[in-house]
Write an enzyme that holds these catalytic residues in place. Structure first.
Site, PDB file in Angstrom:
ATOM      1  N   GLY A  50       2.358   2.124  10.749  1.00  0.00           N
ATOM      2  CA  GLY A  50       3.292   3.237  10.620  1.00  0.00           C
ATOM      3  C   GLY A  50       3.962   3.638  11.921  1.00  0.00           C
ATOM      4  O   GLY A  50       4.580   4.706  11.999  1.00  0.00           O
ATOM      5  N   GLU A  67      -5.327  -5.229  10.426  1.00  0.00           N
ATOM      6  CA  GLU A  67      -4.327  -4.184  10.622  1.00  0.00           C
ATOM      7  C   GLU A  67      -4.604  -3.447  11.930  1.00  0.00           C
ATOM      8  O   GLU A  67      -5.395  -2.482  11.943  1.00  0.00           O
ATOM      9  CB  GLU A  67      -4.380  -3.185   9.470  1.00  0.00           C
ATOM     10  CG  GLU A  67      -4.086  -3.778   8.119  1.00  0.00           C
ATOM     11  CD  GLU A  67      -3.511  -2.748   7.164  1.00  0.00           C
ATOM     12  OE1 GLU A  67      -2.385  -2.950   6.705  1.00  0.00           O
ATOM     13  OE2 GLU A  67      -4.161  -1.722   6.932  1.00  0.00           O
ATOM     14  N   GLU A  72      -6.879   4.519   7.791  1.00  0.00           N
ATOM     15  CA  GLU A  72      -6.724   5.959   7.523  1.00  0.00           C
ATOM     16  C   GLU A  72      -7.993   6.521   6.871  1.00  0.00           C
ATOM     17  O   GLU A  72      -8.371   7.665   7.121  1.00  0.00           O
ATOM     18  CB  GLU A  72      -5.475   6.187   6.647  1.00  0.00           C
ATOM     19  CG  GLU A  72      -4.206   5.941   7.466  1.00  0.00           C
ATOM     20  CD  GLU A  72      -3.012   5.438   6.674  1.00  0.00           C
ATOM     21  OE1 GLU A  72      -2.998   5.533   5.436  1.00  0.00           O
ATOM     22  OE2 GLU A  72      -2.083   4.919   7.328  1.00  0.00           O
ATOM     23  N   ASN A 107       0.862  -1.182   0.000  1.00  0.00           N
ATOM     24  CA  ASN A 107       0.000   0.000   0.000  1.00  0.00           C
ATOM     25  C   ASN A 107       0.899   1.233   0.000  1.00  0.00           C
ATOM     26  O   ASN A 107       1.498   1.567   1.018  1.00  0.00           O
ATOM     27  CB  ASN A 107      -0.887  -0.030   1.256  1.00  0.00           C
ATOM     28  CG  ASN A 107      -1.700   1.250   1.418  1.00  0.00           C
ATOM     29  OD1 ASN A 107      -1.826   2.040   0.490  1.00  0.00           O
ATOM     30  ND2 ASN A 107      -2.255   1.440   2.611  1.00  0.00           N
TER      31      ASN A 107
HETATM   32  C1  PEP Z   1      -0.801   0.070   6.007  1.00  0.00           C
HETATM   33  O1  PEP Z   1      -0.984   1.269   6.028  1.00  0.00           O
HETATM   34  O2  PEP Z   1      -1.604  -0.680   5.421  1.00  0.00           O
HETATM   35  C2  PEP Z   1       0.371  -0.446   6.708  1.00  0.00           C
HETATM   36  C3  PEP Z   1       0.384  -1.705   7.038  1.00  0.00           C
HETATM   37  O3  PEP Z   1       1.369   0.464   6.986  1.00  0.00           O
HETATM   38  P1  PEP Z   1       2.797   0.160   7.656  1.00  0.00           P
HETATM   39  O4  PEP Z   1       3.310  -1.139   7.066  1.00  0.00           O
HETATM   40  O5  PEP Z   1       3.639   1.324   7.283  1.00  0.00           O
HETATM   41  O6  PEP Z   1       2.567   0.030   9.126  1.00  0.00           O
END
Ligand code: PEP
Length: 257
Positions: free
Chosen positions: A172, A166, A96, A9
């Site tokens: 992040g 997630e 997000e 992503n």
């Molecule tokens: C995401 O935004 O889907 C994600 C998993 O971000 P990150 O790997 O940067 O934590």
């Protein structure tokens, strides 16, 4: 064996030339054919990257789609438009989008319907925030996200769903769920799907982990029996890091073959 997927992503990152460059670098990694590799660039780059990857096994996803087919929704992109570009996947319900654009479970249900109506596979994101994790409400939160947005689907429709767990506190932040926390939630989700749609559908539903997954921790996360790959944010922006994550999944597929 269940499909294994690693999806990048890119969020709102990269200029057009940087996106093309990163795609070339990813293509040069000669990634596994055992793992479905997907990249989700920003909307304006979709067609160009679709063309660039057309002779490879890399698939292109959108990061979002609108629930309506067309009309007065300035700045939005419909599933119908994505389908007209032969886009096969779209993220739906990324945390997000939920947080900054106030996307609710019921709105996401409409987006899931729109994507499926155009034979686009939703990568449906779910996950609890830190407060919900600390209050031990994580199972209920994920349960209602999945039930409210997905459990109206028929069995035939549900077979096209990819779920990405997630935890918001891991996105992040550099703070990854432990392999045990990931497995616990993935097993919970699979059981939820099994109770609703039966064990043969739950056995083929890919459930990806996302949240600070990187080249160093991917292998430990992907070794879990209910973790079928990852949705990768930050680490998908560097070809070598992304390739290392795909290769971690590939090694596990090969070892289990
Ligand atoms: C995401 O935004 O889907 C994600 C998993 O971000 P990150 O790997 O940067 O934590």
């Amino acid at each position: 064996m269940r499909e294994k997927i690693v999806a990048g992503n890119w969020k709102m990152n990269k200029t057009f030339s940087e996106a093309r460059q990163l795609t070339t670098e990813i293509l040069n990694q000669n990634l596994s054919t055992e793992v479905t590799v997907i990249i989700a660039p920003p909307f304006p780059f979709l067609q160009s990257l679709k063309d660039a990857t057309k002779n490879s096994n890399i698939k292109i996803a959108a990061q979002n789609c609108h629930a309506k087919e067309e009309g007065a929704f300035t700045g939005e992109v419909s599933a119908k438009m994505l389908a007209s570009m032969e886009i096969e996947y779209t993220l739906i319900g990324h945390s997000e989008r939920r947080a900054y654009f106030h996307e609710t479970n019921s709105f996401l249900k409409e987006k899931v319907n729109a994507a499926l109506a155009h034979t686009i596979k939703p990568i449906f994101c779910c996950g609890e925030n830190l407060k919900e994790r600390e209050a031990n409400h994580f199972f209920e939160v994920v349960k209602s996200q999945i039930e409210d947005s997905l459990f109206h689907l028929t069995e035939a429709q549900f077979e096209n769903i990819i779920i990405a767990y997630e935890p918001v506190w891991a996105i992040g932040t550099g703070k990854t769920a432990t392999p045990a926390q990931a497995q616990e939630m993935h097993a919970y989700i699979r059981n939820l799907v099994s109770k609703k749609y039966g064990s043969s559908i739950s056995a083929i539903t890919p459930i990806l982990y996302g949240g600070s997954c990187n080249a160093s921790n991917a292998s430990e996360l992907f070794k879990n029996p209910d973790v079928d790959g990852g949705l990768i944010g930050g680490a998908s922006l560097k070809a070598q890091d992304f390739a290392a994550i795909v290769n971690a999944m590939e090694s596990i597929v090969v070892a289990n073959a």
